[in-house]
Design a protein around this motif. Sequence first.
Motif, PDB file in Angstrom:
ATOM      1  N   UNK A 171       0.821  -1.224   0.000  1.00 32.98           N
ATOM      2  CA  UNK A 171       0.000   0.000   0.000  1.00 32.98           C
ATOM      3  C   UNK A 171       0.846   1.262   0.000  1.00 32.98           C
ATOM      4  N   UNK A 172       1.947   1.245  -0.746  1.00 32.34           N
ATOM      5  CA  UNK A 172       2.823   2.424  -0.820  1.00 32.34           C
ATOM      6  C   UNK A 172       3.013   2.914  -2.249  1.00 32.34           C
ATOM      7  N   UNK A 173       3.075   1.996  -3.219  1.00 37.01           N
ATOM      8  CA  UNK A 173       3.499   2.415  -4.547  1.00 37.01           C
ATOM      9  C   UNK A 173       2.468   3.265  -5.288  1.00 37.01           C
ATOM     10  N   UNK A 174       1.209   3.278  -4.844  1.00 32.90           N
ATOM     11  CA  UNK A 174       0.239   4.172  -5.502  1.00 32.90           C
ATOM     12  C   UNK A 174       0.483   5.631  -5.123  1.00 32.90           C
ATOM     13  N   UNK A 175       1.357   5.867  -4.133  1.00 33.35           N
ATOM     14  CA  UNK A 175       1.750   7.241  -3.810  1.00 33.35           C
ATOM     15  C   UNK A 175       3.040   7.648  -4.520  1.00 33.35           C
ATOM     16  N   UNK A 176       3.597   6.751  -5.319  1.00 37.26           N
ATOM     17  CA  UNK A 176       4.773   7.052  -6.139  1.00 37.26           C
ATOM     18  C   UNK A 176       4.288   7.173  -7.582  1.00 37.26           C
ATOM     19  N   UNK A 177       4.299   8.374  -8.116  1.00 34.44           N
ATOM     20  CA  UNK A 177       3.760   8.630  -9.448  1.00 34.44           C
ATOM     21  C   UNK A 177       4.729   8.170 -10.522  1.00 34.44           C
ATOM     22  N   UNK A 178       4.211   7.995 -11.743  1.00 34.64           N
ATOM     23  CA  UNK A 178       5.040   7.511 -12.844  1.00 34.64           C
ATOM     24  C   UNK A 178       6.251   8.404 -13.082  1.00 34.64           C
ATOM     25  N   UNK A 179       6.106   9.688 -12.843  1.00 40.34           N
ATOM     26  CA  UNK A 179       7.218  10.618 -13.079  1.00 40.34           C
ATOM     27  C   UNK A 179       8.415  10.325 -12.178  1.00 40.34           C
ATOM     28  N   UNK A 180       8.171   9.585 -11.075  1.00 41.80           N
ATOM     29  CA  UNK A 180       9.257   9.220 -10.167  1.00 41.80           C
ATOM     30  C   UNK A 180       9.792   7.821 -10.443  1.00 41.80           C
ATOM     31  N   UNK A 181       9.358   7.192 -11.537  1.00 42.15           N
ATOM     32  CA  UNK A 181       9.858   5.890 -11.978  1.00 42.15           C
ATOM     33  C   UNK A 181       9.705   4.819 -10.891  1.00 42.15           C
ATOM     34  N   UNK A 182       8.468   4.479 -10.538  1.00 38.47           N
ATOM     35  CA  UNK A 182       8.260   3.516  -9.454  1.00 38.47           C
ATOM     36  C   UNK A 182       8.851   2.138  -9.735  1.00 38.47           C
ATOM     37  N   UNK A 183       8.752   1.678 -10.990  1.00 38.67           N
ATOM     38  CA  UNK A 183       9.342   0.371 -11.312  1.00 38.67           C
ATOM     39  C   UNK A 183      10.858   0.406 -11.180  1.00 38.67           C
TER      40      UNK A 183
END
Length: 282
Positions: A171-183
């Motif tokens: 329940x953390x990665x939905x707060x990391x936007x694509x612009x921050x390169x979550x993968x």
Amino acid sequence: MSGTNWMSSKSEFAQPPVDLRTDIPHSARVYDYLIGGKTNYAPDRAAGDASALAYPSLPISMKQTRIFMHRVTRYLAREHGIRQFLDIGTGIPTQPNLHEVAQEAAPEARVVYVDNDPIVLTHARHLMTSTSEGRTEYIDADIRNVDSILGAQQLHEVLDLKQPVALSLIAIMHFVLDEDDPQGIVRRLMSELAPGSFLALTIFTGDSNPEGVAGVGREYNERGIPLQIRDKAETERFFEGLDLIDPGITLVHHWRPDERDASEGVRDADVSMYGGVALKRD
């Protein structure tokens, strides 16, 4: 547990005054409110109520996600002998915490928690209890700054990265936007872990209830809590290069349910979180 062990002195938690900004909603406090906690304020409750109005099953989904974390932790400790856990995006302590689940299965388990939410830092001592055989530690760091986590002295004092570690991103990665390169963040973290390590990860999705989940996204974002909803194909990208454990990526209440679950009667439309566990072979 066979006993408790306070691993940090009071001076280590002597922090300068922190502005918790109780006048605006905070993701950790909204979550706490929706699962029945008491560490929240009026703006958090207003955000939670609005989100639950859009998607009435949101509290169910959140509780099922936490049950998934418990189930995964027990599974990795018992079935794969994992004794080291790195939990990023810890949130406000809610019993049982990850270390309590892990140390119930293996008293010698060692756990490092990571979060950068001021409200979590104020409650960090609750994460610092441990069996006498094991150890726990807390790092105040942002997942988007991977070097601050991997370079933290506390991490290397508690965990041996040359031995398998379970990386828990619940329940953390939905707060990391694509612009921050979550993968890319996940790949970097896993690259530092030994073969035999595991990734346990959940992703907030609208696949099971598009309209309701879109409403949650709208309410969070309009209240200043950036949140990104992802589909199954986007979820699969987080596990590239790793070997998924059966049953693969699924809504969290379908991942290896057991007799300790409270998921009977939960519909797919009630759950808006994909979950998966994967092995790093080399």
